[in-house]
Design an enzyme around this catalytic site. Sequence first.
Site, short mmCIF file in Angstrom:
data_model
loop_
_atom_site.label_atom_id
_atom_site.label_comp_id
_atom_site.label_asym_id
_atom_site.label_seq_id
_atom_site.Cartn_x
_atom_site.Cartn_y
_atom_site.Cartn_z
N ASP A 1 -0.59 4.44 0.79
CA ASP A 1 -0.90 5.43 1.77
C ASP A 1 -0.33 5.17 3.07
OD1 ASP A 1 -2.57 2.97 2.23
OD2 ASP A 1 -3.57 4.19 3.76
N GLU B 1 -5.03 1.74 3.17
CA GLU B 1 -5.07 0.61 4.21
C GLU B 1 -4.91 0.91 5.38
OE1 GLU B 1 -3.27 -2.43 6.82
OE2 GLU B 1 -2.36 -0.37 6.07
N HIS C 1 0.90 -1.11 0.04
CA HIS C 1 0.06 0.00 0.20
C HIS C 1 0.86 1.23 -0.03
CE1 HIS C 1 0.51 0.98 4.51
NE2 HIS C 1 0.33 -0.50 4.44
N HIS D 1 4.40 3.89 12.34
CA HIS D 1 3.11 4.38 12.96
C HIS D 1 3.66 5.44 13.88
CE1 HIS D 1 -0.32 1.48 11.85
NE2 HIS D 1 0.60 1.42 10.86
N ASP E 1 6.45 1.21 5.85
CA ASP E 1 4.86 0.85 5.86
C ASP E 1 4.14 1.76 5.07
OD1 ASP E 1 2.58 -0.44 6.66
OD2 ASP E 1 2.40 0.96 8.42
#
Length: 454
Positions: free
Chosen positions: A92, A156, A90, A423, A123
């Site tokens: 995004d 995602e 992904h 994150h 990520d």
Amino acid sequence: MTAHPISETIASLMPRAKAELTELVAFQSVADPAQFPKSECEAAAAWVADALRAEDFQDVALLDTPDGTQSVYGFLPGPAGAPTVLLYAHYDVQPPLDESAWISPPFELTEREGRWFGRGAADCKGGFIMHLLALRALKANGGVPVSVKVIAEGSEEQGTGGLERYAEAHPELLAADTIVIGDTGNFRVGLPTVTATLRGMTMLRVTLDTLEGNLHSGQFGGAAPDALAAMIQLLASLRAEDGTTTVDGLATDAEWDGLQYPESDFRKDAKVLDGVALIGTGTVADRIWARPAVTVIGIDCPPVVGATPSLQASARAQISLRVPPGHDAAEATTLLTAHLKAHAPWGARVSVEQVGQGQAFRADTSSPAYTSMAQAMEAAYPGEKMQTSGMGGSIPLCNTLAALYPEAEILLIGLSEPEAQIHAVNESVSPEELERLSVAEALFLQNYAESKSS
């Protein structure tokens, strides 16, 4: 690294990979137009599509998914009769959080201490680059031995289900014999790992209203019900004193029987401060892979700077509940909603809005594709055997793909090992991991094609 031609080719491609990841990280592709312009996601999608076209992919398309985002699709035909492998990543990303806490700008790929820092580096923009490296190495060493579909998702991180709904409406699009999800990570740097389970999730926003408007805390405080205080009490009901998640009716006693996560390693990876205890009971693996976990990820309330002596009439919070295999995410949503309504104090008016949901996933690690991957990882990581672990995060698409294509084998690998800090601020990727996992993926595709032809 071994002297295998695939390894040599990928090593030679790493400067190009860094340059491409620099371009891709520069897009502020957070799939939330309230935070970043939608044009940033659209530009990232266009970049991914151009990259696929440059590698001779056919039928490259920007798919408009029901949640208003775009996923990028492409097909690379292989030899006649060859199996089809779907490669997923992904483009995004999570928002950068406090940009002032980043040592280098979040959307500028920066090399430091042997790692490449930037939002999405691991990520999962790095995952897309991993797929490109593997395919380029195969093309330079005899050709890609399988037919390849690539899908790069555009939402995602938001959990809004756009690609899941699109795939359900177009079930032929992503059909494959094997699916490689490039969005997990090794248990730690240098230890090749496939992920066997993922926790699902549900995301709720809860609003409490207690007054028609804010009030002077000196004139009315002590009797008037303060919505922010009510919210604090409500959120506290979601955890026991030891930190265990406590949602009425939701079991929290499952045990993990695979690879264990030593507490000392976890404390280091999570950067827990000295003297601060971990929460919950059972092994660390039990807590992060086999049991539900609730997190308050946001609260709307007055900031400290500029705060006035007022009682708040309304308060809002966003709550994430991670749901392990064996639990139905829809049922968990129902239980969490009921808990929030039952535990709101003082008769506060409660409204709950669901903003995301995805089911947990468990892979079949006995499938033939895992044998091919184990051989590939052992070659890419000399002296190391492939390990199998859980992952506390969620990839809702996995269950959609498993339901649509029950005969397909699904493998989960990726670049999000603990040091990557996905994150969080200062996310990074290990270029050595990118290189070795690209080698592993290329060798897997070779091994898998041979296993299917024998």
